[in-house]
Design a protein around this motif. Structure first.
Motif, PDB file in Angstrom:
ATOM      1  N   ARG A 139      14.626   5.798 -24.011  1.00 15.85           N
ATOM      2  CA  ARG A 139      15.084   6.890 -23.153  1.00 15.85           C
ATOM      3  C   ARG A 139      14.536   6.746 -21.737  1.00 15.85           C
ATOM      4  NH1 ARG A 139      18.142   9.993 -25.463  1.00 15.85           N
ATOM      5  NH2 ARG A 139      17.887  10.524 -27.645  1.00 15.85           N
ATOM      6  N   ASP A 140      13.256   6.438 -21.659  1.00 11.42           N
ATOM      7  CA  ASP A 140      12.642   6.247 -20.334  1.00 11.42           C
ATOM      8  C   ASP A 140      13.397   5.185 -19.556  1.00 11.42           C
ATOM      9  OD1 ASP A 140      10.825   8.131 -20.984  1.00 11.42           O
ATOM     10  OD2 ASP A 140       9.110   6.786 -21.148  1.00 11.42           O
ATOM     11  N   MET A 141      13.760   4.130 -20.292  1.00 13.30           N
ATOM     12  CA  MET A 141      14.484   3.023 -19.700  1.00 13.30           C
ATOM     13  C   MET A 141      15.806   3.507 -19.110  1.00 13.30           C
ATOM     14  SD  MET A 141      13.722  -0.182 -19.678  1.00 13.30           S
ATOM     15  CE  MET A 141      14.699  -0.899 -18.380  1.00 13.30           C
ATOM     16  N   ASP A 142      16.536   4.272 -19.872  1.00  9.27           N
ATOM     17  CA  ASP A 142      17.800   4.808 -19.389  1.00  9.27           C
ATOM     18  C   ASP A 142      17.587   5.651 -18.143  1.00  9.27           C
ATOM     19  OD1 ASP A 142      19.587   3.668 -21.102  1.00  9.27           O
ATOM     20  OD2 ASP A 142      19.478   5.278 -22.580  1.00  9.27           O
ATOM     21  N   GLU A 143      16.561   6.472 -18.179  1.00  8.40           N
ATOM     22  CA  GLU A 143      16.269   7.302 -17.013  1.00  8.40           C
ATOM     23  C   GLU A 143      15.984   6.440 -15.799  1.00  8.40           C
ATOM     24  OE1 GLU A 143      13.164  10.091 -17.523  1.00  8.40           O
ATOM     25  OE2 GLU A 143      14.222  11.252 -19.050  1.00  8.40           O
ATOM     26  N   LEU A 153      18.412  15.496 -16.422  1.00  8.02           N
ATOM     27  CA  LEU A 153      16.999  15.696 -16.711  1.00  8.02           C
ATOM     28  C   LEU A 153      16.113  14.928 -15.731  1.00  8.02           C
ATOM     29  CD1 LEU A 153      16.079  13.494 -19.725  1.00  8.02           C
ATOM     30  CD2 LEU A 153      18.381  13.600 -18.799  1.00  8.02           C
ATOM     31  N   LEU A 154      14.858  15.115 -15.873  1.00  6.75           N
ATOM     32  CA  LEU A 154      13.887  14.551 -14.934  1.00  6.75           C
ATOM     33  C   LEU A 154      13.816  13.024 -14.990  1.00  6.75           C
ATOM     34  CD1 LEU A 154      11.577  14.261 -13.151  1.00  6.75           C
ATOM     35  CD2 LEU A 154      12.086  16.656 -13.417  1.00  6.75           C
ATOM     36  N   VAL A 199      20.356   3.454 -10.106  1.00  5.80           N
ATOM     37  CA  VAL A 199      21.737   3.566  -9.638  1.00  5.80           C
ATOM     38  C   VAL A 199      21.850   4.657  -8.581  1.00  5.80           C
ATOM     39  CG1 VAL A 199      24.106   4.115 -10.310  1.00  5.80           C
ATOM     40  CG2 VAL A 199      22.687   2.690 -11.780  1.00  5.80           C
ATOM     41  N   ARG A 200      21.225   5.774  -8.830  1.00  5.03           N
ATOM     42  CA  ARG A 200      21.253   6.847  -7.836  1.00  5.03           C
ATOM     43  C   ARG A 200      20.685   6.379  -6.518  1.00  5.03           C
ATOM     44  NH1 ARG A 200      19.609  10.141 -11.882  1.00  5.03           N
ATOM     45  NH2 ARG A 200      17.465  10.034 -11.180  1.00  5.03           N
ATOM     46  N   ASN A 201      19.535   5.749  -6.573  1.00  8.99           N
ATOM     47  CA  ASN A 201      18.900   5.296  -5.338  1.00  8.99           C
ATOM     48  C   ASN A 201      19.778   4.330  -4.569  1.00  8.99           C
ATOM     49  OD1 ASN A 201      16.700   6.836  -5.826  1.00  8.99           O
ATOM     50  ND2 ASN A 201      15.316   5.163  -6.344  1.00  8.99           N
ATOM     51  N   ALA A 202      20.561   3.552  -5.320  1.00 10.46           N
ATOM     52  CA  ALA A 202      21.377   2.539  -4.661  1.00 10.46           C
ATOM     53  C   ALA A 202      22.663   3.132  -4.090  1.00 10.46           C
ATOM     54  CB  ALA A 202      21.702   1.408  -5.632  1.00 10.46           C
ATOM     55  N   THR A 203      23.103   4.259  -4.613  1.00  7.56           N
ATOM     56  CA  THR A 203      24.426   4.735  -4.226  1.00  7.56           C
ATOM     57  C   THR A 203      24.426   6.061  -3.461  1.00  7.56           C
ATOM     58  OG1 THR A 203      24.694   5.821  -6.370  1.00  7.56           O
ATOM     59  CG2 THR A 203      25.546   3.604  -6.174  1.00  7.56           C
ATOM     60  N   LEU A 204      23.395   6.875  -3.644  1.00  6.45           N
ATOM     61  CA  LEU A 204      23.416   8.202  -3.033  1.00  6.45           C
ATOM     62  C   LEU A 204      22.694   8.228  -1.688  1.00  6.45           C
ATOM     63  CD1 LEU A 204      24.577   9.013  -5.674  1.00  6.45           C
ATOM     64  CD2 LEU A 204      22.812  10.753  -5.943  1.00  6.45           C
ATOM     65  N   SER A 205      23.084   9.180  -0.861  1.00  9.47           N
ATOM     66  CA  SER A 205      22.364   9.422   0.384  1.00  9.47           C
ATOM     67  C   SER A 205      21.070  10.171   0.064  1.00  9.47           C
ATOM     68  CB  SER A 205      23.210  10.277   1.314  1.00  9.47           C
ATOM     69  OG  SER A 205      23.335  11.579   0.786  1.00  9.47           O
ATOM     70  N   GLY A 217       0.784  -1.216   0.000  1.00  6.42           N
ATOM     71  CA  GLY A 217       0.000   0.000   0.000  1.00  6.42           C
ATOM     72  C   GLY A 217       0.823   1.276   0.000  1.00  6.42           C
ATOM     73  N   ASN A 218       2.147   1.135   0.052  1.00  8.45           N
ATOM     74  CA  ASN A 218       2.983   2.329  -0.054  1.00  8.45           C
ATOM     75  C   ASN A 218       2.928   2.852  -1.482  1.00  8.45           C
ATOM     76  OD1 ASN A 218       4.136   1.934   2.643  1.00  8.45           O
ATOM     77  ND2 ASN A 218       5.091   0.140   1.683  1.00  8.45           N
ATOM     78  N   THR A 219       3.022   4.147  -1.600  1.00  7.00           N
ATOM     79  CA  THR A 219       2.961   4.712  -2.938  1.00  7.00           C
ATOM     80  C   THR A 219       4.170   5.607  -3.182  1.00  7.00           C
ATOM     81  OG1 THR A 219       1.575   5.891  -4.499  1.00  7.00           O
ATOM     82  CG2 THR A 219       1.514   6.647  -2.235  1.00  7.00           C
ATOM     83  N   VAL A 220       4.627   5.600  -4.416  1.00  8.75           N
ATOM     84  CA  VAL A 220       5.835   6.322  -4.786  1.00  8.75           C
ATOM     85  C   VAL A 220       5.538   7.183  -5.998  1.00  8.75           C
ATOM     86  CG1 VAL A 220       8.074   5.998  -5.898  1.00  8.75           C
ATOM     87  CG2 VAL A 220       7.512   4.695  -3.857  1.00  8.75           C
ATOM     88  N   LEU A 221       6.092   8.376  -6.016  1.00  8.75           N
ATOM     89  CA  LEU A 221       5.950   9.205  -7.205  1.00  8.75           C
ATOM     90  C   LEU A 221       7.126   8.896  -8.123  1.00  8.75           C
ATOM     91  CD1 LEU A 221       4.865  12.933  -7.108  1.00  8.75           C
ATOM     92  CD2 LEU A 221       5.797  11.736  -9.063  1.00  8.75           C
ATOM     93  N   LEU A 222       6.845   8.263  -9.232  1.00  7.26           N
ATOM     94  CA  LEU A 222       7.914   7.786 -10.108  1.00  7.26           C
ATOM     95  C   LEU A 222       8.528   8.890 -10.941  1.00  7.26           C
ATOM     96  CD1 LEU A 222       6.956   4.341 -11.638  1.00  7.26           C
ATOM     97  CD2 LEU A 222       8.823   4.907 -10.099  1.00  7.26           C
ATOM     98  N   ARG A 223       7.680   9.689 -11.568  1.00  4.04           N
ATOM     99  CA  ARG A 223       8.210  10.759 -12.399  1.00  4.04           C
ATOM    100  C   ARG A 223       7.117  11.768 -12.715  1.00  4.04           C
ATOM    101  NH1 ARG A 223       9.742   9.752 -18.185  1.00  4.04           N
ATOM    102  NH2 ARG A 223       8.367  11.525 -18.536  1.00  4.04           N
ATOM    103  N   LEU A 224       7.500  12.830 -13.355  1.00  5.13           N
ATOM    104  CA  LEU A 224       6.541  13.834 -13.784  1.00  5.13           C
ATOM    105  C   LEU A 224       6.462  13.819 -15.302  1.00  5.13           C
ATOM    106  CD1 LEU A 224       7.440  16.801 -11.427  1.00  5.13           C
ATOM    107  CD2 LEU A 224       5.804  14.936 -11.100  1.00  5.13           C
TER     108      LEU A 224
END
Lengths: 244, 244
Positions: A142-146, A242-243, A152-158, A77-84
């Motif tokens: 392109r979406d795939m690359d994003e 980019l977004l 990768v960001r989620n896995a490596t950044l604070s 039931g958690n929800t995440v905003l994936l992109r705009l």
DNA sequence: CGGGGGTTTGAGTCCGTTCAAAATACGTGG
DNA sequence: CCACGTATTTTGAACGGACTCAAACCCCCG
């Protein structure tokens, strides 16, 4: 003239300034007229849902004006905003391609206009003009690359760095340069949504924002953000990403 | 017979048992022979790199046997294992479609055979047979969904739950059912890589594994894992999710 | 003026990381 | 086949980030 669609006026997609920037730009005049005749344009008020996860895919949606949020939830039931999504973006092609129910939902963030193109119309245009398929292929690639960059960001950044990245991405879309060379913008999202975009609780984001102000990186007041020129280009990886 | 490619023997892709499961299944006999004649099959030893991030995209790779790992790094030099590829999977179509350099790298996890199909050959086949494009469209759409699911999981689950999910996904591919109804498998990855797949340090994973053993969820010995029947279907969201 | 959602702040706890060292597995050459 | 060096994995202790729960706050709207 910009806005019009299913019915009355004459220009339709033909005159749509977004056509150049969207997947549909490869359609010729006749095909564009066909598309124009068969799409349904609708206004959405802030917060209105465009489509929801779980429902069947009857077609695609093309954002004409405003901003849309793509939301996805998990089993708990958690929800995440994936992109705009912004004007020119076409939404929901995946469910259509796979013939599956929608796996995510879309909602208007502010007053928006969105065109709906029925599955049958898309199918017909895809058959008539193979270049359209190519366009969607490029778009989804392109979406795939994003998405992968995002992973990768989620896995490596604070959380802090993820938020800085998000800020920069949003600034690219919604920001203006101030006379002093700094940047400011009106945030299109609530703190809650900002938090969900970086996979953090809203309390955590609140504290991050506090720290950013302490450090003199940015100033927040309600939904307006100001970032000094000196703090703009440093502090993160080079390209003003980019977004995603 | 199964393995053969660029040269000597006669069957080529025609006899490849993977053809049915891959994007290339829509090719007719003639097209398949053409593909067969123009691909280059290569053996890779464990750890050998198939292609690397940053290099130009000269074509696509089709896994014939073995397992390949898709790795992607960020600016800071951190590297993440994004997903695994199995026989029948075609890799690197994105760079090709977009005409860009590779944004991630692939490496063989064990002794593997991988076929290389040159860009020109792909292009020709795509033009001759539009259904092939459709196939890739469907394939990439699926990958997209997986990536988004992955994003949602990373944003909402704890490291422990992420690892459990990963275990279940790996078990679906590499696992066997034991006589007592439990499941066991040989892990195809090092702990380090497992950790990078869930965005955690290897020390953290080590502790998670320890806790999993304490809790009686699973037993780990080197690269072999055993999960009791009673702990298999519970504990996570319902569907025995697929790899991503 | 009284909700009500969104936001901030606080205290306490747990999870995950870091740094460091020990233990184990592994491949190579003798 | 064993010894050795290297890489991987485990473990420990201390720290810090992020979460939970809870309360206060604020702002907008009815």
């Amino acid at each position: 003239m910009v806005e019009q669609g299913g019915g009355a006026s004459g220009a339709g997609c033909m005159g749509c300034p977004l056509r150049q920037r969207s997947e549909w730009c490869v359609l010729n005049e006749e095909e564009t007229r066909f598309l124009s005749r068969h799409l349904k344009k609708r206004r959405y008020r802030a917060g209105e849902t465009i489509f929801s996860a779980g429902e069947p895919s009857h077609g695609v949606y093309c954002v004409a004006s405003g901003t849309a949020a793509i939301r996805k939830g998990n089993a708990e039931g958690n929800t995440v905003l994936l992109r705009l999504a912004y004007p020119g973006d076409t939404l929901g092609y995946r469910g259509l391609l796979l013939g599956e129910n929608r796996r995510y939902g879309a909602e208007a963030l502010g007053p928006s206009k969105v065109c709906f193109v029925d599955r049958a119309v898309v199918k017909l245009l895809l058959e008539r003009n193979p270049a359209l398929g190519q366009q969607f292929l490029r778009r989804i690639a392109r979406d795939m690359d994003e998405a992968h960059d995002h992973l990768v960001r989620n896995a490596t950044l604070s959380n802090r760095d993820k938020f800085i990245h998000l800020l920069r991405a949003l600034m690219n879309r919604h920001g203006r340069t101030a006379t002093d060379g700094g940047h400011f913008m009106e945030l299109p999202l609530s703190r809650r949504d900002l938090a969900s975009m970086i996979g953090a609780r809203h309390e955590t984001l609140s504290r991050i924002i506090g720290r950013l102000e302490e450090d003199g990186i940015a100033r927040f007041s309600g939904r307006t953000v100001y970032v000094a020129r000196s703090h703009w280009l440093l502090n993160d990886s080079r390209p003003p990403t980019l977004l995603d």
